[in-house]
Motif scaffolding. Structure first.
Motif, short mmCIF file in Angstrom:
data_model
loop_
_atom_site.label_atom_id
_atom_site.label_comp_id
_atom_site.label_asym_id
_atom_site.label_seq_id
_atom_site.Cartn_x
_atom_site.Cartn_y
_atom_site.Cartn_z
N ARG A 1 0.98 -1.13 0.02
CA ARG A 1 -0.05 0.09 -0.06
C ARG A 1 0.83 1.29 -0.09
O ARG A 1 1.75 1.41 0.77
N ILE A 2 0.45 2.24 -0.90
CA ILE A 2 1.45 3.53 -0.88
C ILE A 2 0.63 4.74 -1.15
O ILE A 2 -0.54 4.42 -1.59
N HIS A 3 1.11 5.70 -0.44
CA HIS A 3 0.56 6.90 -0.80
C HIS A 3 1.30 7.38 -2.12
O HIS A 3 2.61 7.31 -1.98
N TYR A 4 0.68 8.19 -2.99
CA TYR A 4 1.47 8.96 -4.00
C TYR A 4 0.78 10.08 -4.60
O TYR A 4 -0.22 10.22 -4.44
N THR A 5 1.77 10.83 -5.18
CA THR A 5 1.43 12.05 -6.27
C THR A 5 1.99 12.14 -7.29
O THR A 5 3.25 11.74 -7.33
N GLY A 6 1.42 12.05 -8.57
CA GLY A 6 1.65 11.98 -9.91
C GLY A 6 1.81 12.98 -10.48
O GLY A 6 0.67 13.79 -10.40
N THR A 7 3.01 13.53 -10.96
CA THR A 7 2.85 14.90 -11.67
C THR A 7 3.62 14.78 -12.96
O THR A 7 4.41 13.75 -13.34
N LEU A 8 3.38 15.65 -13.97
CA LEU A 8 3.91 15.92 -15.26
C LEU A 8 5.26 16.68 -15.29
O LEU A 8 5.37 17.08 -14.07
N LEU B 1 6.34 10.76 -16.52
CA LEU B 1 5.68 10.87 -15.41
C LEU B 1 6.58 10.77 -14.24
O LEU B 1 7.53 10.27 -14.20
N ILE B 2 6.06 11.85 -13.18
CA ILE B 2 7.03 11.64 -11.95
C ILE B 2 6.27 11.12 -10.80
O ILE B 2 4.78 11.82 -10.74
N PHE B 3 6.42 10.18 -9.98
CA PHE B 3 5.73 9.94 -8.76
C PHE B 3 6.37 10.15 -7.50
O PHE B 3 7.73 9.78 -7.32
N ASP B 4 5.98 10.80 -6.59
CA ASP B 4 6.38 10.94 -5.33
C ASP B 4 5.61 9.89 -4.32
O ASP B 4 4.23 10.02 -4.22
N ILE B 5 6.23 8.72 -3.84
CA ILE B 5 5.64 7.83 -3.31
C ILE B 5 6.18 7.70 -1.80
O ILE B 5 7.27 7.96 -1.48
N GLU B 6 5.27 7.11 -1.00
CA GLU B 6 5.82 6.68 0.38
C GLU B 6 5.05 5.13 0.65
O GLU B 6 3.99 5.06 0.70
N ILE B 7 5.67 4.42 1.15
CA ILE B 7 5.33 2.95 1.49
C ILE B 7 4.59 3.04 2.81
O ILE B 7 5.19 3.28 3.57
N VAL B 8 3.21 2.50 2.79
CA VAL B 8 2.57 2.59 3.87
C VAL B 8 2.69 1.05 4.34
O VAL B 8 2.70 1.09 5.83
N THR C 1 -0.03 18.39 -11.01
CA THR C 1 -0.49 16.98 -10.50
C THR C 1 -1.52 16.27 -11.47
O THR C 1 -2.57 17.00 -11.88
N PHE C 2 -1.58 15.29 -11.87
CA PHE C 2 -2.45 14.53 -12.44
C PHE C 2 -3.29 13.55 -11.74
O PHE C 2 -4.35 13.08 -12.14
N ASP C 3 -2.63 12.94 -10.53
CA ASP C 3 -3.45 12.11 -9.59
C ASP C 3 -2.62 12.17 -8.34
O ASP C 3 -1.48 12.25 -8.26
N SER C 4 -3.54 11.89 -6.91
CA SER C 4 -2.78 11.69 -6.01
C SER C 4 -3.79 10.88 -4.99
O SER C 4 -5.01 10.75 -5.38
N SER C 5 -3.26 10.06 -4.07
CA SER C 5 -3.89 9.53 -3.19
C SER C 5 -4.14 10.42 -1.98
O SER C 5 -4.82 9.97 -1.03
N GLU C 6 -3.95 11.63 -2.08
CA GLU C 6 -4.05 12.35 -0.63
C GLU C 6 -5.45 12.60 -0.45
O GLU C 6 -6.29 12.67 -1.56
#
Length: 142
Positions: free
Chosen positions: A11-18, A132-139, A23-28
């Motif tokens: 399970r990850i939290h993520y923010t996807g950017t161009l 694409l660029i993803f900033d992720i955090e492992i939950v 930002t095109f998607d995020s789990s925030e």
């Protein structure tokens, strides 16, 4: 600490950017994204970044379009006669429509060009051709 390996459910939290920072998607504000590593449930470039990570670890992952939604495929754009489209269907540029394949599957398309005689529809994924660029955090790892 347990490291992620192929076949783990993570399970990850993520923010996807161009590339330009949009930002095109995020789990925030939502539950974390859950998937099985190596199963093909997410784009290949992000999936490949998971092994070796641990709970709580954060990482920036740059994914080239070839490991995301692929390059733009010109064959996925089609001009169709305007008279073949019912009058009640909106044809503004950028409008998302749904077509049906000969096999009966739903195919999302976007109106990309309109003239007097034709409407050009694009069935490429909206992020095709984009790095694409993803900033992720492992939950969690199971």
């Amino acid at each position: 600490m347990t490291e992620i390996k192929q076949g783990d459910t993570v399970r990850i939290h993520y923010t996807g950017t161009l590339q330009g920072g949009q930002t095109f998607d995020s789990s925030e504000g939502r539950d974390p994204l859950e998937f099985i590593v190596g199963s093909g449930q997410i784009i290949a470039g992000l999936d490949a970044a998971m092994p070796g990570m641990t709970v709580g670890e954060k990482k920036r992952v740059e994914v080239p379009c070839t490991e995301a939604y692929g390059p733009i495929n010109p064959a996925m754009r089609q001009a169709i006669p305007r008279e073949g489209i019912p009058d009640d269907i909106p044809l503004d540029l950028g409008t998302q429509l749904q077509m049906q394949t000969p096999e009966g599957q739903a195919l999302p398309v976007t109106v990309v060009e309109v003239d007097e005689a034709t409407v050009t529809l694009d069935a490429n994924h909206p992020l095709a051709g984009q790095d694409l660029i993803f900033d992720i955090e492992i939950v969690s790892i199971n």
